[in-house]
Design a protein around this motif. Structure first.
Motif, mmCIF file in Angstrom:
data_model
loop_
_atom_site.group_PDB
_atom_site.id
_atom_site.type_symbol
_atom_site.label_atom_id
_atom_site.label_comp_id
_atom_site.label_asym_id
_atom_site.label_seq_id
_atom_site.Cartn_x
_atom_site.Cartn_y
_atom_site.Cartn_z
ATOM 1 N N GLU A 68 0.836 -1.214 0.000
ATOM 2 C CA GLU A 68 0.000 0.000 0.000
ATOM 3 C C GLU A 68 0.868 1.260 0.000
ATOM 4 O O GLU A 68 0.584 2.220 -0.717
ATOM 5 C CB GLU A 68 -0.937 -0.004 1.225
ATOM 6 N N LEU A 71 2.378 1.684 -3.505
ATOM 7 C CA LEU A 71 1.387 2.119 -4.492
ATOM 8 C C LEU A 71 1.057 3.595 -4.309
ATOM 9 O O LEU A 71 0.806 4.312 -5.272
ATOM 10 C CB LEU A 71 0.114 1.266 -4.384
ATOM 11 N N LEU A 237 4.851 -6.094 -8.012
ATOM 12 C CA LEU A 237 4.533 -4.746 -7.553
ATOM 13 C C LEU A 237 5.271 -3.749 -8.455
ATOM 14 O O LEU A 237 6.458 -3.913 -8.731
ATOM 15 C CB LEU A 237 5.007 -4.605 -6.101
ATOM 16 N N ASN A 240 1.316 -2.118 -13.847
ATOM 17 C CA ASN A 240 -0.084 -1.670 -13.813
ATOM 18 C C ASN A 240 -1.032 -2.828 -13.585
ATOM 19 O O ASN A 240 -2.012 -2.716 -12.856
ATOM 20 C CB ASN A 240 -0.446 -0.954 -15.127
ATOM 21 N N LYS A 243 -1.412 -3.752 -9.956
ATOM 22 C CA LYS A 243 -2.249 -2.811 -9.203
ATOM 23 C C LYS A 243 -3.727 -3.085 -9.449
ATOM 24 O O LYS A 243 -4.531 -3.133 -8.506
ATOM 25 C CB LYS A 243 -1.882 -1.379 -9.607
ATOM 26 N N HIS A 246 -4.701 -6.381 -7.812
ATOM 27 C CA HIS A 246 -4.612 -6.239 -6.355
ATOM 28 C C HIS A 246 -5.838 -5.518 -5.800
ATOM 29 O O HIS A 246 -6.464 -5.973 -4.831
ATOM 30 C CB HIS A 246 -3.329 -5.482 -5.995
#
Length: 1612
Positions: A68, A71, A237, A240, A243, A246
């Protein structure tokens, strides 16, 4: 005046430097350097993903927090960052999640790349995920044929590179992420969301969906529901697609739709799709640190240098600036340059001269006298002692002369001498927080792991508000000794002894002096002493076959005067079964079964054949016949009395109940030797006596056992337990879980636990907490719960019981009500006297009325509430609270609580829902056999855990002054929770139970002391500063001080008298720094060993000092690393060498309870789809085995055939006797793994031998064909570099090779080190091939082969039509190590012959590299060895000039050989089948271990060892013509020679190359052919001089002696 003098000095120095420096600046020979690097075999892994893995090791949830944070920060990322910037950015995101010093450790671990293997493991799983879906699946868009080709290629590649180490994962159809649900593979988010919707609509439950396997190391999202379908996201990680997936999966997990798992992988080709920092590290090899490099000064009395010109390497200068602050011959050049910068070139030239001219490899005796003490003084008085110690022992040959001239202070000498009254000179020891660490095998990774465990504990404990001082005390407590043993206290009237050694007349001739036990005897010999030292009590049911066999064994041993006191306890299995069935009822002892009938029927024969069962009248008949002549009254009357006598019946029932209470009835038959439980076999008894004897000897020696001591009473009072349960008293490793993580924070599941106490003890501190995980919907759960209640009813002041209720699938309303009643009772009435009786009765009624019957038949909810109220009133508990709370209780709240408990049990313990288990202060007892797990077992757990792991913690905690805790919180529950958390956490850490008293050594003048009061890590050490151990440790300790700042106390303990220089090598310990990360691009350069200004004219040998579990090999080296002579480098300033971590070593120990290790047991390792990739066998020595592995998930099992026919793997203390099982092995770090495994014989196979004699073996093969898999892959197969040619060579059929070879393949193995011996080996290969007509396969021990040779050999195999394989074996840690490379090479020729080759290889010939073969080796290969495992040629005796050198004809060797010949080891044949079958390898290793500790024995290791052992490992003597060498044989027999060996001549010491050209007529031609072929394959620049023809080379024998320096003069 002082100033004037100083300025005059400076003028003189500068003038001197100008004169000397300018002179040296003109010299052509500039100083030379050496640089070494080590990289992993696997392709690069992204640093960003490694950071996530490291954080998850700290705490699993930190992985998700890091995602988190990244990101969030990634939105504002700038893409033009360098590797160093990216490292800093990753650290900035990770460090806030940790506290110091865990932050610094995180940084060090990230730079060490220690999490890289975890990502390689995920790559393996990702590839399996992609290949597990059937071709043509709707999710696959690729062409089917292309896919099939890819799959075939993958299978082929795996065959060639079994462990698949170096291969990167390919992206699938250009997609960088995918989700695997077991049934589907989703390549984009839209498909996944559609599946979620369809899944929600279908409302699937239970096991209607196929789940992928989840492992302990997996990242499971913490809000996932364990019952939901599994979705595994493969991706990286920073991409794109990651993400998008996820975000969708987190949302689904929170809604309870999915169990979300991430496996981080970045497929090849996806680097362009990831943010810049996400790909750093993925593009290049993983360069490793945490190892040492040694450049040893080589003893050139026997030279082994090739005279060929070396191929020139790439000149690559090291960018680093040298440390000029280091003193060189009294000058500190950094200060000189500060004052006179204009003289830089002259000053540096002068420094280079000093460095290269001060190398010493000898000193005079008087200079050596105080060298150790002088070194200590220099170190201790330095401003940075650790740095000083590292500089001295890592550059010792250049520093030693200045050290030896230093004036020694008496105070230093006196303190060292005083300390050496208590510790031997030169001895090294080290302890971490009080626990000893093995200094010989320690490495940076191991130490970091141990420190990390302690820092994690300190971090957890500090959150519990424990003061710093207490924290240090806790971390310094030692775990219980691994040797702690438990003895069943069987003392009772039910034991009937058959003899008494001290009183029976039978033994009156024996000596009764207890000290006799200290007298030496032959191994395995028993001591006949008239003392009851050993009590062997058999616990048997005489109505079983094993009971009868035990009686027979007792009688046999007794009649043979076995020096043991025999006893017997009889019981009835039938009566015990009734006891078990009524175990949950209190005081159940009523039974209608007549035990005497059971005892006397003798009707059970356990071979499964009902027809063999005995009839009662048979037994009665035998009984009558047996005792007819011995009794006065008729036997029939005695029989009738046995049937009818009530007293006998009661006695037999009491005896059975005694066995049941001891817990021994489960074992059917057992034997107690002084209380130790073993199998009732003669072998197990003898092994137990051999184990017990040293314990008695030790106590006799120290006076703890005297002549009048009752040994049995002493042992049982010290270590006696009242009950035996193999789940609790187990040899296998115990499992612990840390509870401290769950006592912090509001969400902790432990905050809601219902605790029950023994009556009247509620306010007492409870040292032991039993947490019972109870499935409220099962009978077994109720049984366990009732036993827990009985345990408290029986009384326990020291313990409490906590209840973790969980339920199978969806519990009905009555189960929820039952849980609610427990909650109300525990919160309101736990202080009442009858509360436990009420709960016990409630369990019984609930089990009878609401579990065993369906809900339809059960009464209404109101009836249940009424029943509870009635029970409550009957036990003095007011019913009003039940009446008010139960009708209105919220079922959903209880259901949520049960679900939360299930999720916690899964998350913390990895146990699925619906479990019955016991956690005693974190110790896991699971699975539980509820029928035999009684309250007595809880008492047993309590006593063991309290004594071993909790007692000392309670003592520490009771002394704590709690400053930061609210006084109202300091309840007995608070302290009990603390004790539970501490003992569970500390039980998890793995550390040595041994310690040393470092504090008795003085440290005023001879110790390095670094204090840090805030550190939770303390290192104590005793080091010899001039030892190889200290070379490594000084580097490690400096790293630890830099990152962790532990407090250290290092007492220096040098050798007091030296006969020679203690160190003859330069050394560098390699640790990464921030500078290894480029600040101009995204490249990670990695750490390198850099040796500046090495001596030019000294011959150096490079050795790598790597962690015990690493297998490394050189992959880039243009120069001979065995013989580095820097003056030959020419214009190249820095010699380069790159090594590769080829594989990790998986080692293990295999045991069989109460038996010797199962030597010869064959093991295979592979994946689920390909179970056999590598194989090995178990040695007799400690049951040791090893295999070569790469990071991944592997399965270990027994090889199909005899091994799996006889044995089964024992899992978690239970042997499943019918099915073949495998053991999961996870390799996900750099510090290797030691696997402890136990096997048990299958039923009916207990008396069969694993190793069959030849005739039995042949019969077996005729009956069912060869049991060995013909397609064996040994652990080195396929690891011959990723070279396509080598793979082609492996596949090439011998018939296609030159000469059209046919027939059975001849296997030849050899070993070489250094360019000269590789040159000889090429000639040996050619000579074999030119004279042998059958196919030939060469086996080369790869450990010491140079990269050019490994590059050449596949081409040579293709050109000349032979097969080859490179094999290797890591030296076992328990076997005495050799230090010199030459002796290690010799050892590899003989010590590991049974395990270094594939198990399918049956015969091999060893041929020395410097041998020339003149005969067809098929003749030798087919020779009958007459049943002997080895065949050697005896030494010739017809060259009389050498008689004075034939040492085997006199002294020790003459006496030892007893007329047998002494053989030469240059050529020998090994019948591997016979060698393994007779355990010859084990015997040779035993001889080696015994002899090698004496430095004067085994002078010629590879030759002396088999000759010494030939009385045990017989040798067949080959005809003399099979090995001729000029030195020993003379020229008269040369014409008969089938092979010629260039053995050295101790009289003439003729150079080897010169001798080869003179002695072997064909040698120049073979050399010319090999040299020309080498030049053609490896490039024209291999030889800068023209290749000489054989005719020209003949003239070389008369060359100048100046050229002889580059030739070999001898071979040991």
């Amino acid at each position: 005046m002082g100033c004037l003098c100083r300025s005059e000095c400076w003028v003189l120095i500068v003038l001197g430097l100008l004169a000397i420096g300018s002179a040296f600046a003109d010299t052509p020979q500039r100083p030379k350097n050496v640089q070494t690097a080590l990289r992993a075999k696997w392709s690069g892994t992204p640093l960003l993903l490694e950071a996530g893995e490291l954080l998850s090791i700290e705490q699993k949830d930190l992985f998700w927090d890091f995602i988190e944070i990244w990101l969030d920060t990634d939105k504002d990322a700038v893409d033009s960052q360098t590797a160093k910037d990216c490292l800093k950015k990753i650290l900035e995101c990770g460090r806030p999640l940790l506290r110091e010093p865990l932050r610094s450790l995180f940084e060090l671990s990230l730079m060490l790349r220690s999490a890289s293997p975890r990502l390689v493991l995920y790559r393996q799983l990702a590839e399996e995920s992609l290949t597990s879906f059937p071709l043509g699946d709707e999710n696959y868009s690729d062409d089917e044929t292309e896919e099939k080709l890819q799959t075939e290629k993958k299978i082929e590649r795996r065959k060639l590179d079994p462990l698949h180490a170096g291969v990167n994962l390919k992206s699938h159809g250009g997609k960088c992420c995918w989700v695997d649900t077991g049934e589907h593979l989703f390549l984009d988010v839209y498909e996944l969301l559609t599946w979620f919707q369809g899944f929600a609509a279908a409302e699937l439950v239970g096991d209607s969906f196929q789940r992928p396997e989840i492992f302990d190391f997996d990242h499971v999202y913490y809000e996932s529901n364990i019952g939901s379908p599994v979705a595994i996201l493969y991706g990286a990680l920073g991409t794109n697609c990651f993400k998008e997936f996820h975000v969708a999966l987190v949302k689904a997990a929170k809604e309870g739709n999915v169990k979300y798992v991430v496996r981080p992988v970045l497929p090849a080709g996806c680097e362009s799709n990831i943010t810049h920092c996400g790909s750093v590290g993925a593009g290049e090899s993983v360069n490793l640190g945490g190892y040492g490099v040694e450049l040893a000064l080589k003893n050139m009395e026997y030279k082994a240098m090739d005279d060929s010109t070396v191929k020139k390497g790439v000149t690559l200068e090291d960018p680093r600036i040298e440390d000029l602050s280091q003193e060189v011959r009294g000058f500190i050049f950094s200060k000189i340059l500060e004052r006179k910068p204009e003289l830089t070139s002259e000053v540096m030239a002068f420094r280079d001269y000093l460095l290269s001219s001060t190398v010493s490899d000898t000193l005079d005796v008087w200079e050596l006298k105080d060298l150790g003490h002088q070194t200590v003084q220099r170190i201790v008085r330095a401003s940075d002692p650790l740095q000083s110690m590292q500089e001295i022992n890592q550059n010792f040959p250049s520093i030693v002369s200045s050290l030896s001239r230093m004036k020694l202070d008496d105070s230093v000498r006196d303190e060292i001498m005083a300390n050496q009254q208590m510790i031997p000179p030169g001895k090294s020891l080290m302890a971490l927080n009080g626990a000893l660490v093995n200094v010989e095998d320690v490495d940076l990774y191991l130490l970091i792991d141990l420190i990390h465990q302690d820092l994690l504990l300190a971090d957890q404990f500090s959150k519990l508000k424990i003061p710093q001082g207490t924290l240090r005390k806790l971390l310094s407590t030692l775990p219980p000794s691994e040797s702690s043993i438990f003895r069943v206290d069987f003392r009772s009237t039910h034991v009937h002894y058959l003899n008494n050694l001290e009183e029976d007349a039978k033994y009156k001739g024996w000596r009764n002096n207890i000290n006799e036990i200290l007298m030496p005897v032959f191994p395995g010999q028993l001591r006949y002493i008239r003392k009851n030292l050993f009590h062997a009590v058999f616990v048997i049911d005489p109505a079983t076959r094993c009971g009868l066999e035990s009686i027979d064994m007792i009688m046999s041993l007794y009649e043979n005067n076995f020096p043991v006191r025999f006893g017997i306890v009889l019981y009835s299995s039938k009566f015990v079964m009734q006891l078990e069935n009524h175990a949950t009822k209190e005081h159940s002892n009523k039974s209608d079964e007549d035990i005497s009938t059971t005892v006397n029927k003798l009707h059970v024969k356990l071979d499964g054949n009902a027809g063999d069962a005995l009839e009662l009248h048979h037994v009665e008949g035998v009984f009558v016949d047996t005792i007819l002549s011995k009794v006065k009254s008729p036997p029939q009357e005695i029989l009738l009395k046995l049937y009818k006598d009530q007293k006998l019946k009661e006695l037999s029932q009491e005896s059975s109940k005694f066995v049941f209470n001891l817990g021994l009835s489960k074992l059917q038959c057992s034997l107690l030797v002084n209380g130790l439980v073993i199998e009732p076999t003669e072998e197990a008894l003898i092994n137990a006596l051999n184990d017990e004897t040293p314990r008695i000897q030790e106590q006799v020696y120290f006076g703890q056992i005297m002549s009048d001591t009752d040994v049995l009473a002493k042992f049982l009072s010290e270590a006696g337990i009242q009950r035996y349960n193999p789940k609790i008293i187990s040899d296998s490793k115990l499992r612990f879980i840390s509870l401290s993580l769950f006592t912090v924070g509001e969400e902790s599941v432990l905050n809601d636990i219902i605790y029950l106490h023994s009556p009247g003890t509620m306010d007492d501190l409870k040292a032991v907490t039993h947490l019972l995980a109870v499935d409220v919907t099962s009978r077994n759960g109720m049984k366990l719960l009732q036993q827990g209640i009985h345990y408290l009813t029986e009384g326990s002041k020291n313990a409490r019981v906590g209840l973790l209720f969980n339920a199978n699938q969806s519990p009905n309303l009555f189960s929820l009500l039952f849980v609610k009643v427990f909650e109300i009772t525990a919160s309101l009435y736990s202080h009442k006297m009858n509360v436990l009786d009420f709960l016990d009765q409630l369990c019984s009624l609930y089990e009878q009325n609401y579990i065993l019957t369906s809900p339809m038949e059960a009464a209404s909810t109101q009836a249940f509430i009424d029943m509870v109220c009635e029970l409550g009133e009957a036990n003095g508990l007011p019913s009003k609270d039940y009446k008010s709370a139960l009708p209105e209780f919220l079922a959903d709240d209880v259901r949520k609580h049960l679900t939360k408990m299930q999720n916690s049990l899964y998350r913390v313990l990895g146990l699925d829902s619906s479990v019955n288990a016991v956690f005693t202060n974190g110790r896991v007892t699971y699975p539980i056999d509820e029928s035999s797990f009684l309250s007595a077992d809880l008492h047993l757990l309590e006593s063991i855990e309290f004594e071993q792991r909790t007692k000392h913690i309670v003592e520490i905690i009771e002394e704590v002054e709690w400053h930061d805790v609210d006084p109202d919180m300091l309840t007995s529950k608070f302290i009990s929770d603390i004790v539970m958390a501490l003992s569970s956490s500390m039980a998890k850490r793995e550390r040595n139970s041994e310690s040393a008293r470092f504090e008795i050594l003085s440290d005023q003048h001879s110790a390095i002391i670094l204090n840090n009061e805030n550190s939770n890590i303390h290192i104590d050490a005793v080091l010899d500063p001039l030892s190889s151990t200290s070379q490594k440790l000084s580097g490690i300790l400096r790293v630890l001080w830099k990152y962790i700042q532990p407090s250290m106390r290092i007492v220096l303990n040098p050798m007091s008298s030296l006969a020679d220089l203690p160190l003859k090598s330069y050394y560098r310990y390699i640790v990464p720094t921030m500078d290894d990360f480029s600040n101009t691009d995204s490249v990670i350069n990695g750490p390198k060993a850099f040796f500046a200004n090495m001596p030019l004219s000294k011959t150096l040998t490079m050795n790598l000092d790597v962690p015990e579990f690493w297998l490394v090999e050189p992959v880039i080296a243009f120069h001979d690393l065995d013989n580095i002579l820097l003056e030959n480098l020419g214009d190249t300033r820095t010699l380069q060498a790159v090594f590769e971590l080829e594989a990790l070593v998986l080692t293990g120990h295999c045991s069989e309870k109460d038996h010797d290790p199962p030597r010869g047991l064959q093991l295979i390792l592979g994946t689920k789809t390909t179970p056999h990739l590598v194989d090995t066998l178990v040695m007799a020595n400690l049951g040791y085995w090893q295999m070569k592995v790469s990071p991944g998930v592997w399965y270990l099992q027994l090889t199909p055939g005899r091994s799996s026919e006889l044995y089964i793997l024992k899992e978690d203390g239970e042997g499943s006797h019918d099915k073949q099982s495998s053991k999961l092995i996870t390799i996900n770090d750099l510090w290797g793994k030691v696997v402890h495994m136990e096997v048990v014989k299958k039923k009916g196979k207990e008396h069969e031998k694993l190793l069959l004699p030849d005739n039995a073996d042949n019969a077996q093969e005729k009956k069912k064909g060869s049991s060995l898999n013909s397609n064996f892959f040994k652990w080195a197969s396929g690891f011959i570099g990723g070279n396509k040619l080598s793979k082609m060579a492996e596949k090439s059929s011998p018939e296609k090779g030159k000469g059209g070879r046919h027939g059975k393949t001849i296997n030849i193995f050899s070993i070489a080190s250094g360019h000269l011996y590789e040159r000889f080996m090429k000639i040996m290969i050619l000579s074999v091939l030119k004279n042998t007509h059958r196919p030939v396969k060469f086996w080369f021990i790869k450990n010491y082969l140079s990269p050019p040779f490994k590059d050449l050999i596949p081409h040579m195999a293709l050109e000349y039509g032979f097969e080859y394989e490179l094999v290797t074996y890591k030296w076992p840690t328990w076997l005495h190590k050799q230090k010199e490379k030459q002796r290690i090479i010799w050892a590899y020729k003989i010590l590991f012959l049974d395990v270094i080759f594939p198990l399918s290889l049956e015969k091999v010939i060893f041929v020395d590299a410097d041998q020339v073969v003149r005969a067809d080796m098929g003749e030798l290969y087919d020779m009958d060895l007459r049943g002997k495992p080895l065949a050697y040629t005896p030494f010739c005796d017809n060259n009389k000039e050498m008689d004075g050198y034939r040492f085997w004809r006199q002294g020790f060797w003459k006496d030892h050989l007893q007329g047998k010949p002494y053989h030469i080891s240059a050529l020998y044949v090994v019948d591997l089948k016979k060698f393994r079958g007779t355990a010859a390898g084990d015997n040779l290793r035993v001889f080696y271990e015994t002899l090698s500790k004496d430095p004067n024995s085994l002078a010629n290791l590879d030759q002396d060892l088999p000759n010494y052992a030939q009385h045990t490992v017989p040798i067949f003597s080959l005809p003399q013509e099979w090995l001729w060498c000029e030195s020993w044989c003379g020229n008269a027999t040369k014409y008969k020679a089938k092979t010629i060996d260039l053995c050295n001549n101790p009289m003439t010491k003729e150079p080897k190359l010169q001798g080869a050209r003179r002695i072997v007529s064909e040698w120049p031609d073979l050399d010319f052919e090999a040299t020309r072929f080498t030049a053609r394959i490896l490039g024209d620049d291999q030889e800068s001089e023209p290749i000489q023809s054989p005719n020209q080379s003949k003239d070389l024998t008369n060359e100048d002696s100046s050229n002889e320096d580059k030739e070999s003069r001898a071979e040991l």
